[in-house]
Motif scaffolding. Structure first.
Motif, PDB file in Angstrom:
ATOM      1  N   ALA A 187       0.824  -1.209   0.000  1.00 18.95           N
ATOM      2  CA  ALA A 187       0.000   0.000   0.000  1.00 18.95           C
ATOM      3  C   ALA A 187       0.855   1.255   0.000  1.00 18.95           C
ATOM      4  N   SER A 188       2.040   1.173   0.569  1.00 12.25           N
ATOM      5  CA  SER A 188       2.909   2.351   0.594  1.00 12.25           C
ATOM      6  C   SER A 188       3.383   2.742  -0.800  1.00 12.25           C
ATOM      7  N   ASP A 189       3.368   1.767  -1.750  1.00 16.02           N
ATOM      8  CA  ASP A 189       3.761   2.120  -3.115  1.00 16.02           C
ATOM      9  C   ASP A 189       2.783   3.108  -3.743  1.00 16.02           C
ATOM     10  N   LYS A 190       1.523   3.041  -3.342  1.00 13.06           N
ATOM     11  CA  LYS A 190       0.535   3.965  -3.887  1.00 13.06           C
ATOM     12  C   LYS A 190       0.748   5.389  -3.390  1.00 13.06           C
ATOM     13  N   LEU A 191       1.554   5.543  -2.335  1.00 11.24           N
ATOM     14  CA  LEU A 191       1.841   6.875  -1.808  1.00 11.24           C
ATOM     15  C   LEU A 191       3.188   7.412  -2.269  1.00 11.24           C
ATOM     16  N   SER A 192       4.048   6.536  -2.783  1.00 17.71           N
ATOM     17  CA  SER A 192       5.384   6.978  -3.189  1.00 17.71           C
ATOM     18  C   SER A 192       5.544   7.079  -4.701  1.00 17.71           C
ATOM     19  N   LYS A 193       4.923   6.172  -5.447  1.00 16.72           N
ATOM     20  CA  LYS A 193       5.096   6.193  -6.898  1.00 16.72           C
ATOM     21  C   LYS A 193       4.473   7.416  -7.559  1.00 16.72           C
ATOM     22  N   PRO A 194       3.285   7.905  -7.147  1.00 16.77           N
ATOM     23  CA  PRO A 194       2.743   9.106  -7.806  1.00 16.77           C
ATOM     24  C   PRO A 194       3.602  10.351  -7.611  1.00 16.77           C
ATOM     25  N   ARG A 195       4.482  10.365  -6.655  1.00 17.72           N
ATOM     26  CA  ARG A 195       5.336  11.535  -6.431  1.00 17.72           C
ATOM     27  C   ARG A 195       6.427  11.662  -7.487  1.00 17.72           C
ATOM     28  N   ILE A 196       6.706  10.578  -8.199  1.00 14.79           N
ATOM     29  CA  ILE A 196       7.810  10.567  -9.159  1.00 14.79           C
ATOM     30  C   ILE A 196       7.244  10.756 -10.557  1.00 14.79           C
ATOM     31  N   ALA A 197       7.704  11.797 -11.247  1.00 17.59           N
ATOM     32  CA  ALA A 197       7.266  12.086 -12.607  1.00 17.59           C
ATOM     33  C   ALA A 197       8.340  11.639 -13.597  1.00 17.59           C
ATOM     34  N   LYS A 198       8.056  11.910 -14.887  1.00 16.68           N
ATOM     35  CA  LYS A 198       8.999  11.491 -15.921  1.00 16.68           C
ATOM     36  C   LYS A 198      10.262  12.338 -15.917  1.00 16.68           C
ATOM     37  N   SER A 199      10.157  13.586 -15.533  1.00 13.46           N
ATOM     38  CA  SER A 199      11.308  14.480 -15.511  1.00 13.46           C
ATOM     39  C   SER A 199      11.603  14.903 -14.079  1.00 13.46           C
ATOM     40  N   THR A 200      12.850  15.284 -13.865  1.00 17.15           N
ATOM     41  CA  THR A 200      13.250  15.724 -12.528  1.00 17.15           C
ATOM     42  C   THR A 200      12.587  17.049 -12.162  1.00 17.15           C
ATOM     43  N   ILE A 201      12.406  17.937 -13.150  1.00 15.08           N
ATOM     44  CA  ILE A 201      11.783  19.243 -12.875  1.00 15.08           C
ATOM     45  C   ILE A 201      10.342  19.057 -12.426  1.00 15.08           C
ATOM     46  N   GLN A 202       9.631  18.158 -13.110  1.00 15.82           N
ATOM     47  CA  GLN A 202       8.243  17.907 -12.736  1.00 15.82           C
ATOM     48  C   GLN A 202       8.161  17.272 -11.345  1.00 15.82           C
TER      49      GLN A 202
ATOM     50  N   ILE B 279       4.750  21.414  -4.216  1.00 17.07           N
ATOM     51  CA  ILE B 279       3.320  21.627  -3.964  1.00 17.07           C
ATOM     52  C   ILE B 279       2.859  20.815  -2.758  1.00 17.07           C
ATOM     53  N   LEU B 280       3.308  19.541  -2.666  1.00 26.01           N
ATOM     54  CA  LEU B 280       2.905  18.707  -1.528  1.00 26.01           C
ATOM     55  C   LEU B 280       3.455  19.253  -0.218  1.00 26.01           C
ATOM     56  N   GLN B 281       4.668  19.779  -0.254  1.00 33.00           N
ATOM     57  CA  GLN B 281       5.233  20.359   0.966  1.00 33.00           C
ATOM     58  C   GLN B 281       4.478  21.616   1.371  1.00 33.00           C
ATOM     59  N   HIS B 282       4.091  22.432   0.376  1.00 37.54           N
ATOM     60  CA  HIS B 282       3.320  23.638   0.683  1.00 37.54           C
ATOM     61  C   HIS B 282       1.934  23.286   1.224  1.00 37.54           C
ATOM     62  N   ALA B 283       1.377  22.156   0.742  1.00 40.63           N
ATOM     63  CA  ALA B 283       0.060  21.729   1.215  1.00 40.63           C
ATOM     64  C   ALA B 283       0.123  21.019   2.558  1.00 40.63           C
ATOM     65  N   GLY B 284       1.327  20.713   3.064  1.00 43.32           N
ATOM     66  CA  GLY B 284       1.466  20.062   4.365  1.00 43.32           C
ATOM     67  C   GLY B 284       1.416  18.552   4.313  1.00 43.32           C
ATOM     68  N   VAL B 285       1.637  17.953   3.139  1.00 40.55           N
ATOM     69  CA  VAL B 285       1.643  16.492   3.019  1.00 40.55           C
ATOM     70  C   VAL B 285       3.055  15.998   3.343  1.00 40.55           C
ATOM     71  N   PRO B 286       3.239  15.137   4.344  1.00 42.71           N
ATOM     72  CA  PRO B 286       4.592  14.685   4.705  1.00 42.71           C
ATOM     73  C   PRO B 286       5.174  13.754   3.642  1.00 42.71           C
ATOM     74  N   ASP B 287       6.498  13.649   3.665  1.00 41.81           N
ATOM     75  CA  ASP B 287       7.164  12.752   2.707  1.00 41.81           C
ATOM     76  C   ASP B 287       6.889  11.289   3.010  1.00 41.81           C
ATOM     77  N   LEU B 288       6.735  10.956   4.281  1.00 44.49           N
ATOM     78  CA  LEU B 288       6.489   9.575   4.684  1.00 44.49           C
ATOM     79  C   LEU B 288       5.193   9.511   5.474  1.00 44.49           C
ATOM     80  N   ILE B 289       4.246   8.738   4.956  1.00 49.07           N
ATOM     81  CA  ILE B 289       2.962   8.548   5.635  1.00 49.07           C
ATOM     82  C   ILE B 289       3.033   7.206   6.353  1.00 49.07           C
ATOM     83  N   PRO B 290       2.977   7.187   7.684  1.00 48.66           N
ATOM     84  CA  PRO B 290       3.255   5.946   8.417  1.00 48.66           C
ATOM     85  C   PRO B 290       2.202   4.863   8.241  1.00 48.66           C
ATOM     86  N   LEU B 291       0.922   5.221   8.048  1.00 45.59           N
ATOM     87  CA  LEU B 291      -0.130   4.208   8.001  1.00 45.59           C
ATOM     88  C   LEU B 291      -0.955   4.402   6.727  1.00 45.59           C
ATOM     89  N   PRO B 292      -0.574   3.737   5.640  1.00 49.03           N
ATOM     90  CA  PRO B 292      -1.302   3.911   4.370  1.00 49.03           C
ATOM     91  C   PRO B 292      -2.576   3.065   4.332  1.00 49.03           C
TER      92      PRO B 292
END
Length: 347
Positions: free
Chosen positions: A271-286, A293-306
């Protein structure tokens, strides 16, 4: 019996002889009554040690040494023969006129080297018997430095004071106690491991990494359970789409169990893959833009309980993030067109 008791043994005859040793003298020796010449009782002591012999050609071809001359080598062998092979006597009598002062280890090394070479020349190594090869190894492996160090160590032990001897005894006893305690501790650990050991499986679990393999394993367990009197498992109509155990909606929500009608991919997914894979885009800039945007919205890098609810909310957030990025891209394109039009109007 009376005649035997009365018989007397004739006294032995003795005579004086002159010795032929380095120190002349006279001694008594027993004479045979039959007139035969009797061998001396000290004849078996009249032995000479064996020394290696060689000629000039053999010496020049096999026995030369940069620090030894042939004359000094011959003198060493003669001294060894005169001293009956007693090295303390040899080192005491050794005094070659044209040579330097030699230590006992140097004399031994030279003598053993000559003896080993002559022995090898007379009998090749492949033809030597076991005693001959043992003697050859002993002569060849003599190390004068090690012998001198051994003697120096022995002399140091003889001249030690009593307090050092007592201290060494205390240290040895303490070392023995430590080793015994270590052996006892190792035995106790081994006994504990033996008690905690569990039966090892003959196969590994890597073969059950796909849904087809898990389904086959489930069928095998069901077949084995049917052979038992008290069956504990219950067969299902569609093992791929239903659960072997009935769970309520609350239990499914609490345990994070989700029934999907979609075709599951092969292999194991988390289940943690569903929280980590969408963060990675095709390019490094994206990818950097999504992280900002996620950091500005307050979403942490690691979600302990997916949990499923968390994954659903994260998917909603990611859809809004992608929509925001698309709008930003459209806005940047329109701003670029406006700047181009303004530049054309000014020109």
């Amino acid at each position: 019996m009376a005649s035997m008791k009365g018989a007397r043994r004739r006294p032995a005859s003795w005579r004086t002889t002159t010795t032929t040793t380095t120190r002349p003298g006279r001694r008594w020796e027993r004479v045979d009554t039959r007139g035969n010449e009797r061998a001396s009782d000290f004849t078996h002591y009249n032995t000479k040690p064996e020394i290696p012999t060689y000629d000039d050609a053999t010496y020049e071809q096999h026995l030369t040494h940069p620090h030894w001359t042939k004359g000094e080598t011959d003198y060493l062998l003669e001294t060894y023969l005169e001293s009956n092979g007693k090295w303390p006597v040899i080192i005491d009598r050794y005094s070659y006129p044209e040579g330097s002062n030699r230590s006992m280890e140097e004399l031994k090394s030279r003598f053993y080297q000559i003896s080993a070479t002559i022995l090898q020349l007379r009998t090749p190594i492949t033809s030597m018997t076991a005693p001959e090869y043992s003697l050859y190894e002993t002569l060849s492996n003599f190390n004068p430095k090690q012998e001198a160090s051994r003697k120096q160590l022995a002399e140091g032990h003889l001249s030690r004071p009593q307090n050092e001897v007592d201290e060494e005894g205390v240290l040895l006893s303490e070392l023995q106690r430590i080793m015994l305690n270590q052996a006892t501790l190792d035995n106790e650990r081994e006994e504990l491991r033996r008690r905690l050991d569990y039966p090892r499986a003959n196969t590994n679990g890597y073969q059950y990494t796909s849904s087809q393999a898990l389904t086959g394993l489930w069928q095998q367990l069901l077949a084995a359970d049917r052979m038992k009197k008290n069956q504990r498992l219950r067969a299902t109509a569609t093992p791929g789409n239903s659960l072997p155990v009935d769970l309520s909606d609350e239990d499914m929500l609490r345990l994070g169990v989700v029934q999907s009608q979609d075709k599951l991919p092969s292999g194991i997914t988390f289940a943690s893959d569903k929280l980590s894979k969408p963060r990675i885009a095709k390019s490094t800039i994206q990818t950097d833009k999504i992280a900002a945007i996620l950091q500005h919205a307050g979403v942490p890098d690691l979600i302990p309980l997916p949990t499923p609810a968390v994954v659903e909310q994260f998917d909603a957030v990611m859809s809004k993030v992608h929509a925001l990025l698309d709008l930003r891209k459209v806005g940047e394109r329109e701003a670029q067109e406006i700047r181009v039009r303004e530049a054309e109007a000014q020109s």
